[in-house]
Design an enzyme around this catalytic site. Structure first.
Site, PDB file in Angstrom:
ATOM      1  N   HIS A 100      17.502   4.004  -1.678  1.00 57.84           N
ATOM      2  CA  HIS A 100      18.218   5.154  -1.121  1.00 57.84           C
ATOM      3  C   HIS A 100      18.625   6.074  -2.269  1.00 57.84           C
ATOM      4  O   HIS A 100      19.193   5.619  -3.258  1.00 57.84           O
ATOM      5  CB  HIS A 100      19.460   4.706  -0.348  1.00 57.84           C
ATOM      6  CG  HIS A 100      20.357   5.848   0.014  1.00 57.84           C
ATOM      7  ND1 HIS A 100      19.918   6.948   0.713  1.00 57.84           N
ATOM      8  CD2 HIS A 100      21.675   6.096  -0.256  1.00 57.84           C
ATOM      9  CE1 HIS A 100      20.913   7.805   0.881  1.00 57.84           C
ATOM     10  NE2 HIS A 100      21.989   7.310   0.292  1.00 57.84           N
ATOM     11  N   HIS A 156      21.766  15.196   2.741  1.00 57.05           N
ATOM     12  CA  HIS A 156      22.209  13.969   2.104  1.00 57.05           C
ATOM     13  C   HIS A 156      21.154  13.431   1.127  1.00 57.05           C
ATOM     14  O   HIS A 156      21.341  13.501  -0.080  1.00 57.05           O
ATOM     15  CB  HIS A 156      22.516  12.948   3.213  1.00 57.05           C
ATOM     16  CG  HIS A 156      23.015  11.631   2.724  1.00 57.05           C
ATOM     17  ND1 HIS A 156      23.804  10.816   3.484  1.00 57.05           N
ATOM     18  CD2 HIS A 156      22.810  10.959   1.566  1.00 57.05           C
ATOM     19  CE1 HIS A 156      24.087   9.702   2.807  1.00 57.05           C
ATOM     20  NE2 HIS A 156      23.494   9.769   1.640  1.00 57.05           N
ATOM     21  N   GLU A 202      27.221   2.404   1.842  1.00 58.89           N
ATOM     22  CA  GLU A 202      26.043   2.670   2.681  1.00 58.89           C
ATOM     23  C   GLU A 202      25.060   1.499   2.712  1.00 58.89           C
ATOM     24  O   GLU A 202      23.871   1.691   2.995  1.00 58.89           O
ATOM     25  CB  GLU A 202      25.335   3.929   2.178  1.00 58.89           C
ATOM     26  CG  GLU A 202      26.197   5.172   2.290  1.00 58.89           C
ATOM     27  CD  GLU A 202      25.353   6.429   2.205  1.00 58.89           C
ATOM     28  OE1 GLU A 202      25.196   7.091   3.247  1.00 58.89           O
ATOM     29  OE2 GLU A 202      24.864   6.735   1.093  1.00 58.89           O
ATOM     30  N   HIS A 241      19.416  10.547  -3.596  1.00 62.38           N
ATOM     31  CA  HIS A 241      19.738  11.946  -3.266  1.00 62.38           C
ATOM     32  C   HIS A 241      18.994  12.890  -4.188  1.00 62.38           C
ATOM     33  O   HIS A 241      19.531  13.907  -4.614  1.00 62.38           O
ATOM     34  CB  HIS A 241      21.241  12.221  -3.442  1.00 62.38           C
ATOM     35  CG  HIS A 241      22.152  11.152  -2.937  1.00 62.38           C
ATOM     36  ND1 HIS A 241      23.317  10.815  -3.580  1.00 62.38           N
ATOM     37  CD2 HIS A 241      22.079  10.344  -1.857  1.00 62.38           C
ATOM     38  CE1 HIS A 241      23.921   9.842  -2.905  1.00 62.38           C
ATOM     39  NE2 HIS A 241      23.202   9.540  -1.859  1.00 62.38           N
TER      40      HIS A 241
END
Lengths: 270, 270, 270, 270
Positions: free
Chosen positions: B126, B196, B107, B128
């Site tokens: 980034h 996500h 990603e 989760h």
């Protein structure tokens, strides 16, 4: 494990040299403080961090034991890193006496102005503990869910900085805001700050820390209690039960401090 | 504890030999980066893991300080294991310059495409984190619950990969998906990703990490706030309060980074 | 850090001597298993404990790599204490081959009967993780809240032992109960057990552990999601998204296992 | 790791000398207790602390194995700090036999009066665990959410000290309050205390600790279950399932104690 050390002189020659150009600064230290007390104050920061009451932010202060017009608090530093060497003396206008170039907390006025307004308070904790913040965001009154949080039964006012000061950076960053906060707190020992955090106070360092820790625990219990049966009456401590149980917390309840202090001593040599 | 080391050359002879057969790859490193910066970037991964923002997954990147068309990020590795030696240089198409056989995050396009679209952003996280995911699953807007999460008051868009790409493996695994994500994010510094996770950005590494950590804390506070009095108005930071408080977070707020960096240094020698 | 050791002979002379009087027992080991695999299986127990998926109870098994009619699992022991020496070989009727006086888990039939019914499954985790139990107690279907729990999108049946067996001690303590559980699970890879726990399965040890860990995380996310906006539709992964994302989890997702295995190796020498 | 030590004489000459002026005090120890048992009792305090069942407060006692009219409990001390040397012998009126100037818990009457009323109980845990307190504050009955908390299916009464004693400091600080608590508990093995905490009992030290730990876990599961689908029926263990599963917990369930005891032994040499 713990050994009493010589008391730490809070003044210094370097500091004295700076005084002429810092007119706002108090010009005389209230005198040395027992090293053990300074160590306890530094330990209090770490205890609050260990219990999740403070994270990278938050602070705890102690009124100077020999001079009620002074208080002691760490320089601007994450609570978990505070050592006795980081403790600074302030007057009640929150001017540092012996900063020696060290940065002060922006929100030290919380402490100075409450000490001015309340002679019975000798220690103050300011924190942003996540469980407590919600009670400053919606119209739900914090109640005393169990005996360890008995002092909450006296009532918990909420300070909204916006009411008097409009849009701000949310910080109690000057004396006027400290005064306004102390006014809202009134005769209680706990005040919530809208979209910010809270302030817990006590007649001793140990009691202020105890109350800050159990305010956090109490908030968690109240969240679960209200979720368990939304809208139902809660059999919380009433005002009289709160008063009676708080007396015990201030004496027998200090067993918790004993544990917490030992835990900190296991990691540092003061 | 920490000692500055010679800056790490990010290129290598072995890498040069591979260039002919990898036509998509950038053919020239933007040059060495100060070792301290690389160490801070590796530490950022571990800080995020220590705070539960990332687990075995998630990544943090830094725009190359000397070349705005490059960014730096770890090879595909659990954040808690990242060391300075794992940092790879990428161009903004997310082609690795010095991978030397090391695998890249699938990603990485999240990073490259946001850096392309937003010259003001120099660091991206980034993750989760479990508290944040729910805000991408139901129609409830994340609001700024307290001053430490002030940047959230600017608004939080939600990216649903299904809208443009139909049924996928949910990953932003190519440039088009990265472009679509950056478009939804627009001028904000936080974007949620349906089912996500989320992306938090900032003008510096320290601010991006700070925002990612406090996005997680803010999500937890909002969960409890909404459960406390369902449907009630929340006295969150308004847009102007958010703007003002965010300024403080970017300077005085860096006290938290100081603590977090020290905690990592206690475990590694960089 | 890790060094391959000679494979452990799972048979023993002492065991052979006991065979005549234990008619129900398999009379021949399926042969030695690579020490690294046995170590991974023992580590899996500790990984699940470290993530709060199991506590003093719960177990993980692996189908014998060389004999599909056998499986490997620890003796009855708290998961956090399991070592390679505690691994026992079982036939699919859950008779131990080399117990040598060691006690077996009462609920080993969960494993044996699922391995019988499902040739595609090579590893099974049974746990009572607190976040998951509620989904077996009220009529709310667990859904896949994010890509890491993608396999949940295939559906999650609930096994109620009371339906076929009336009032019991709640344990799958014999073969019939194991058969009934496997029947309810059907072609899914996850089954909840009313007022008890759950079973997560996979084609490899790593995938079964990954799924057990993210079932727990997914449960927590779903609790918060449903509390955030009660009754609202949830934009969970649909079946096709779940299928696609699960493929990635089984390969790139194994980055998490790498981290978890390293963490265990930091504490033990296997 | 663990080595049996000579049994500890619980009497002392110094104590004997004090007897004349302490007329309320029992005048004869029931005799020495095996050191291993005393160590297990001290370990139980630390186990409960490690699991968050107790914090700075709470206590666990054991009926004297050789004298049913005596019980053993630590002096007033935070549970995480208790060592075998802190254990005191009490008669069932909760008079200490060998205090030697050591302070006793204010609420020891909980233990003495329950031992008087219930010959089948040989160990008692008193705690204020945050997840459990809500069930004493609103009208929601605690139910057995899973097999490990099976004993809860027998029913959970709530003791409100206010009913008989009006406004108090909330503590069971004398014999009458202990009697009232024991009466409300009746034939159950768990009783909640309004705005205070709970008491879990068992026929052995290991079972009482097990029940206290799983009462806490069960409370957390019930909170999430009721939030998941407010007002829905919960498929909890019924009374017969509870009875059957509790039998298993008292034998095979002791695997948890084995783990917990090992964890404590890793930190102390007793």
């Amino acid at each position: 494990m713990y050994r009493a050390r010589a008391s730490i002189r809070l003044s210094s020659t370097a500091q004295a040299n700076n005084e002429s150009r810092k007119s706002f600064m108090s010009n005389k230290s209230a005198g040395p403080v027992a090293a053990e007390l300074i160590a306890d104050l530094a330990a209090a920061s770490r205890i609050l961090a260990a219990h999740g009451v403070v994270d990278g932010f938050g602070h705890v202060s102690l009124r100077h034991p020999g001079a009620p017009d002074r208080y002691l608090m760490a320089r601007s530093l994450a609570p978990a890193l505070v050592t006795p060497e980081d403790i600074i003396e302030y007057d009640l206008d929150s001017n540092p006496y012996n900063a020696n170039g060290r940065t002060s907390f922006l929100e030290r006025y919380i402490h100075g102005e409450i000490y001015k307004a309340r002679a019975d308070i000798h220690s103050i904790v300011h924190s942003h503990s996540p469980s407590v913040v919600p009670f400053g965001l919606v119209e739900v009154t914090m109640q005393a869910m169990f005996h360890n949080a008995a002092f909450i039964a006296a009532g918990v006012p909420v300070f909204d900085i916006r009411e008097k000061f409009g849009a701000t950076n949310m910080l109690v960053g000057d004396a006027q805001k400290g005064v306004a906060l102390a006014e809202v707190m009134g005769r209680q020992d706990l005040v919530l700050m809208r979209a910010h955090g809270s302030v817990a106070c006590g007649p001793t360092l140990q009691t202020a820390v105890f109350r800050a820790v159990y305010t956090e625990v109490n908030a968690r219990i109240q969240h679960w209690t209200m979720a368990l049966k939304p809208g139902a009456p809660i059999a919380a401590l009433d005002r009289e039960e709160g008063r009676l149980a708080d007396v015990v917390n201030q004496t027998a309840g200090m067993r918790a401090w004993e544990l917490w202090r030992v835990e900190i001593r296991a990691a540092v040599n003061w």
